[in-house]
Scaffold this active site. Sequence first.
Site, PDB file in Angstrom:
ATOM      1  N   TYR A 161       0.856  -1.182   0.000  1.00 43.94           N
ATOM      2  CA  TYR A 161       0.000   0.000   0.000  1.00 43.94           C
ATOM      3  C   TYR A 161       0.889   1.228   0.000  1.00 43.94           C
ATOM      4  O   TYR A 161       1.651   1.464   0.947  1.00 43.94           O
ATOM      5  CB  TYR A 161      -0.918   0.037   1.219  1.00 43.94           C
ATOM      6  CG  TYR A 161      -1.811   1.257   1.212  1.00 43.94           C
ATOM      7  CD1 TYR A 161      -2.954   1.291   0.404  1.00 43.94           C
ATOM      8  CD2 TYR A 161      -1.503   2.379   1.965  1.00 43.94           C
ATOM      9  CE1 TYR A 161      -3.757   2.413   0.360  1.00 43.94           C
ATOM     10  CE2 TYR A 161      -2.303   3.508   1.935  1.00 43.94           C
ATOM     11  CZ  TYR A 161      -3.429   3.526   1.130  1.00 43.94           C
ATOM     12  OH  TYR A 161      -4.219   4.646   1.080  1.00 43.94           O
ATOM     13  N   ASP A 245       8.764   3.747   1.487  1.00 47.08           N
ATOM     14  CA  ASP A 245       7.527   4.246   2.072  1.00 47.08           C
ATOM     15  C   ASP A 245       7.582   3.918   3.560  1.00 47.08           C
ATOM     16  O   ASP A 245       7.281   2.803   3.985  1.00 47.08           O
ATOM     17  CB  ASP A 245       6.328   3.566   1.404  1.00 47.08           C
ATOM     18  CG  ASP A 245       5.000   4.001   2.020  1.00 47.08           C
ATOM     19  OD1 ASP A 245       5.018   4.702   3.049  1.00 47.08           O
ATOM     20  OD2 ASP A 245       3.947   3.617   1.477  1.00 47.08           O
ATOM     21  N   LYS A 273       1.853   9.542   9.418  1.00 50.15           N
ATOM     22  CA  LYS A 273       1.316   8.870  10.601  1.00 50.15           C
ATOM     23  C   LYS A 273       1.949   9.382  11.898  1.00 50.15           C
ATOM     24  O   LYS A 273       1.608  10.449  12.364  1.00 50.15           O
ATOM     25  CB  LYS A 273       1.444   7.356  10.451  1.00 50.15           C
ATOM     26  CG  LYS A 273       0.535   6.775   9.358  1.00 50.15           C
ATOM     27  CD  LYS A 273       0.473   5.284   9.412  1.00 50.15           C
ATOM     28  CE  LYS A 273      -0.304   4.665   8.250  1.00 50.15           C
ATOM     29  NZ  LYS A 273      -1.743   4.886   8.286  1.00 50.15           N
TER      30      LYS A 273
END
Length: 451
Positions: A161, A245, A273
């Site tokens: 993702y 990522d 995040k």
Amino acid sequence: MWDVRAGPFARVVMRVPGPDRSPFPSPVDPPAPDSALPDASLGAFRLPDELSFVIAAGAGSRIRTTRGRELIDLVMSCGPLVLGHAHPRVVVAVERQLRDGTTYYYLNASAARLAQRIVELVPCADAVKFCASGSDATFSALRLARRATGRDMILKFDGGYLGSHDYGRAVEGPACGGVPAAVAADVLHAPFNDLAQATRVAEAHRERLAAIIVEPVQRAIEPAPGFLAGLRAVCNRIGAVLVFDEVVTGFRLALGGAQELYGVIPDLCALGKALGGGLPIGAVAGRRELIELAAARPIEAAARSHEPEVYVSGSTLGNPLSCAAGLATLRVLEDEDGISRMAESGRALRERLLDVAAEFDVELQVIGPGAFIEPVFGPGPVVDQRSYEEQDRVASRAFGLELIRAGVFAYPGFKMYLSTAHDQRDLDEVADRARAAMRRVRDDGLLRGQP
């Protein structure tokens, strides 16, 4: 004021409206299908109607619904809340900044301090460019890589993702809904942890490949020894940009992220995040010559354009509230050995879940590095997306739903996030409730191969 005297909610004071000063003056039911929120969700999953709820508040390791139900939270906003909900030092930092303003559309002190802290902590970071979110950060990193190399194609890994943008959602086979075919044609694929295949694909497209982008831990699947280092070597050889990522792994596996833990340094990394301590933020960090492609130019009367070569901008980038929360979060992680505490809690929860599975003679493995884990029903091993899909996904999702029924908020069939707020009592309660959940999955005949 809401000052609950027992339980984890005693750790914070919540200000709430209402003349009776009740913490939940107007209980809210999940929206109906014909409402303004037809999926009764703000993310990518929706709970069955009988389990759905509306969250009113969070404190430490727990959330409370508008109907007063308390659940242990293993979603943690899908990862940002490394300190749990409403950590006092984060709340103080945000309140202090709130009094001085919420956004400016120009450099602010909190953003400058957070950028410097990223450079100090993250191995690849010579410089930083703030973004709106983790998805925005991966998108911007790929844009920088394409400009730097003059190439168009990227290589990603099946099942990873990489954000909600078109490059992140492009999949092999029929295009993901709404993704232009022209974008999907520039996205190459390889299995995670298969260095030989990734190398073959990269070499076959070396004249057009701008970047290899990878989650160092793909969802909860850890990298095989030598895999990340092998990708680094491939990029060096063909002149492509290596992008990590680290939206999930940044400031969670180590203060310097997965690149610190595994000792492989990318050219660029995407952050998000935990970086915002629970508030929205993203950032691209990496080699200075790459980040400078997105640097704004001084406005001068004679200049034809002040815009950067690579456009990365937005009204709320480097938002001072988010940056203040992020700075406070990083300080707490350092002061309280937060990284080790999350990892230890995850390892302890893994052992408890495996013990529960053994009680019921259920095939279960718990993958993930500790700070986040995922229970997977089936014999394993899980090394890539194909082997992951070959496990008993029906049982995994059913187990997650039963956990919610038992009082543990989980993303059914996916990762569980730990925080520094999860303590021994939380882990013991999760284990007890997992026992009830696993018994129900077994008794309902949802385990593959079950007689």
